[in-house]
Design a protein around this motif. Structure first.
Motif, PDB file in Angstrom:
ATOM      1  N   LEU A 245       0.832  -1.210   0.000  1.00  0.00           N
ATOM      2  CA  LEU A 245       0.000   0.000   0.000  1.00  0.00           C
ATOM      3  C   LEU A 245       0.862   1.255   0.000  1.00  0.00           C
ATOM      4  CD1 LEU A 245      -2.885  -0.882   2.470  1.00  0.00           C
ATOM      5  CD2 LEU A 245      -3.167   0.028   0.170  1.00  0.00           C
TER       6      LEU A 245
ATOM      7  N   THR B  17       0.721   3.886  -3.184  1.00  0.00           N
ATOM      8  CA  THR B  17       0.116   5.210  -2.973  1.00  0.00           C
ATOM      9  C   THR B  17       1.173   6.295  -2.764  1.00  0.00           C
ATOM     10  OG1 THR B  17      -0.111   4.799  -0.581  1.00  0.00           O
ATOM     11  CG2 THR B  17      -2.004   4.226  -1.988  1.00  0.00           C
TER      12      THR B  17
ATOM     13  N   SER C  70       0.306   9.658  -4.713  1.00  0.00           N
ATOM     14  CA  SER C  70      -0.838  10.424  -4.205  1.00  0.00           C
ATOM     15  C   SER C  70      -0.573  10.929  -2.790  1.00  0.00           C
ATOM     16  CB  SER C  70      -2.131   9.603  -4.271  1.00  0.00           C
ATOM     17  OG  SER C  70      -1.998   8.372  -3.610  1.00  0.00           O
ATOM     18  N   HIS C  71       0.126  10.132  -1.998  1.00  0.00           N
ATOM     19  CA  HIS C  71       0.471  10.546  -0.638  1.00  0.00           C
ATOM     20  C   HIS C  71       1.461  11.709  -0.671  1.00  0.00           C
ATOM     21  CE1 HIS C  71       1.889   9.108   3.634  1.00  0.00           C
ATOM     22  NE2 HIS C  71       1.428  10.343   3.630  1.00  0.00           N
TER      23      HIS C  71
ATOM     24  N   VAL D 205      -5.272   4.946   5.351  1.00  0.00           N
ATOM     25  CA  VAL D 205      -4.928   6.364   5.214  1.00  0.00           C
ATOM     26  C   VAL D 205      -5.224   7.116   6.512  1.00  0.00           C
ATOM     27  CG1 VAL D 205      -5.442   8.497   3.953  1.00  0.00           C
ATOM     28  CG2 VAL D 205      -5.219   6.324   2.725  1.00  0.00           C
TER      29      VAL D 205
ATOM     30  N   ILE E 154      -5.927  -1.047  -2.463  1.00  0.00           N
ATOM     31  CA  ILE E 154      -5.039  -0.030  -3.030  1.00  0.00           C
ATOM     32  C   ILE E 154      -5.850   1.102  -3.650  1.00  0.00           C
ATOM     33  CG2 ILE E 154      -3.365   0.402  -4.887  1.00  0.00           C
ATOM     34  CD1 ILE E 154      -2.253  -2.458  -4.272  1.00  0.00           C
ATOM     35  N   ASP E 155      -6.866   0.742  -4.433  1.00  0.00           N
ATOM     36  CA  ASP E 155      -7.698   1.767  -5.080  1.00  0.00           C
ATOM     37  C   ASP E 155      -8.396   2.646  -4.046  1.00  0.00           C
ATOM     38  OD1 ASP E 155      -6.949   0.688  -7.511  1.00  0.00           O
ATOM     39  OD2 ASP E 155      -8.839  -0.395  -7.821  1.00  0.00           O
TER      40      ASP E 155
ATOM     41  N   ALA F 275      -7.384   3.247  -0.907  1.00  0.00           N
ATOM     42  CA  ALA F 275      -6.395   4.102  -0.238  1.00  0.00           C
ATOM     43  C   ALA F 275      -6.038   5.288  -1.134  1.00  0.00           C
ATOM     44  CB  ALA F 275      -5.141   3.291   0.113  1.00  0.00           C
ATOM     45  N   ASP F 276      -5.874   5.029  -2.413  1.00  0.00           N
ATOM     46  CA  ASP F 276      -5.575   6.105  -3.355  1.00  0.00           C
ATOM     47  C   ASP F 276      -6.742   7.099  -3.399  1.00  0.00           C
ATOM     48  OD1 ASP F 276      -3.604   7.099  -5.326  1.00  0.00           O
ATOM     49  OD2 ASP F 276      -5.268   6.810  -6.733  1.00  0.00           O
TER      50      ASP F 276
ATOM     51  N   PHE G  93      -6.591   9.329  -0.298  1.00  0.00           N
ATOM     52  CA  PHE G  93      -5.612  10.406  -0.418  1.00  0.00           C
ATOM     53  C   PHE G  93      -6.136  11.512  -1.334  1.00  0.00           C
ATOM     54  CE2 PHE G  93      -2.220   7.273   0.882  1.00  0.00           C
ATOM     55  CZ  PHE G  93      -1.803   7.964   2.000  1.00  0.00           C
ATOM     56  N   ARG G  94      -6.760  11.119  -2.450  1.00  0.00           N
ATOM     57  CA  ARG G  94      -7.299  12.126  -3.383  1.00  0.00           C
ATOM     58  C   ARG G  94      -8.453  12.899  -2.749  1.00  0.00           C
ATOM     59  NH1 ARG G  94      -9.497   9.503  -7.261  1.00  0.00           N
ATOM     60  NH2 ARG G  94      -8.784   7.387  -6.872  1.00  0.00           N
TER      61      ARG G  94
END
Length: 196
Positions: free
Chosen positions: A15, A19, A22-23, A115, A176-177, A179-180, A183-184
């Motif tokens: 992860l 990410t 994006s992080h 996140v 993963i999607d 978490a991304d 962040f977004r």
């Protein structure tokens, strides 16, 4: 040293690698907002935090997730962020979107919680910087204060539990999607506060 994208890497390591962009973009945008320039700037950051923790708060009340993750209900921070805003005599910001439901699919919930809990670990650095504004665990920066057991230990307990949840390959990608997406989402909250 184990590569994060190695098949032997843990879920939390994968992860982190997946990410990273994006992080990193989010961290850079927050710091570009100069959140420690004044209490007013810090209050903007608190409004970002409030919106995000409001978004994820229902996940902390999920009995299904609580069975998988240690002390989940005790990890919620919406109340502390709310108190921090009240300390600075700020009104609570209006919702920009509906919060996540408590019955969010497991993989998505794990991504969002990764996140949220990771921000707690990073918050310990911000906590030290908030002291320059006269803010601490009793006033204005409660939600950034480290857990009594220590932020790193608290994070390791969370990631150990996260890594042990059995998921399919499809669910791994969904984590993963999510978490991304989390962040977004925070990045969007930052733009709402600092982009004007």
């Amino acid at each position: 040293m184990l590569a994060f994208d190695s098949p032997d890497a843990t879920r939390s390591q994968r992860l982190k690698a997946a990410t990273r962009d994006s992080h990193g973009a989010l961290d850079a945008r927050i710091m570009a907002g100069d959140i420690f320039a004044s209490r007013d700037h810090f209050a903007r950051f608190l409004r970002v935090q409030y919106r995000f923790h409001r978004d994820v708060d229902a996940l902390y009340a999920s009995t299904a997730l609580d069975a998988l993750l240690p002390d989940l209900a005790e990890r919620r921070r919406l109340n502390q962020v709310t108190q921090d805003l009240q300390d600075l005599e700020q009104t609570l910001p209006a919702a920009l979107s509906a919060p996540l439901p408590s019955d969010l699919p497991l993989a998505a919930a794990l991504g969002w919680l990764y996140v949220a809990e990771g921000s707690n670990l990073g918050g310990t650095v911000l906590y030290k910087m908030a002291a320059k504004l006269g803010l601490d665990a009793d006033f204005g920066a409660r939600h950034l204060a480290a857990h009594p057991d220590g932020a790193a230990r608290h994070w390791r307990a969370f990631t150990a539990a996260l890594d042990s949840v059995a998921l399919t390959a499809e669910q791994e990608q969904q984590v993963i999607d999510a978490a991304d997406a989390a962040f977004r989402s925070v990045h969007g909250h930052v733009e709402q506060e600092f982009g004007r």
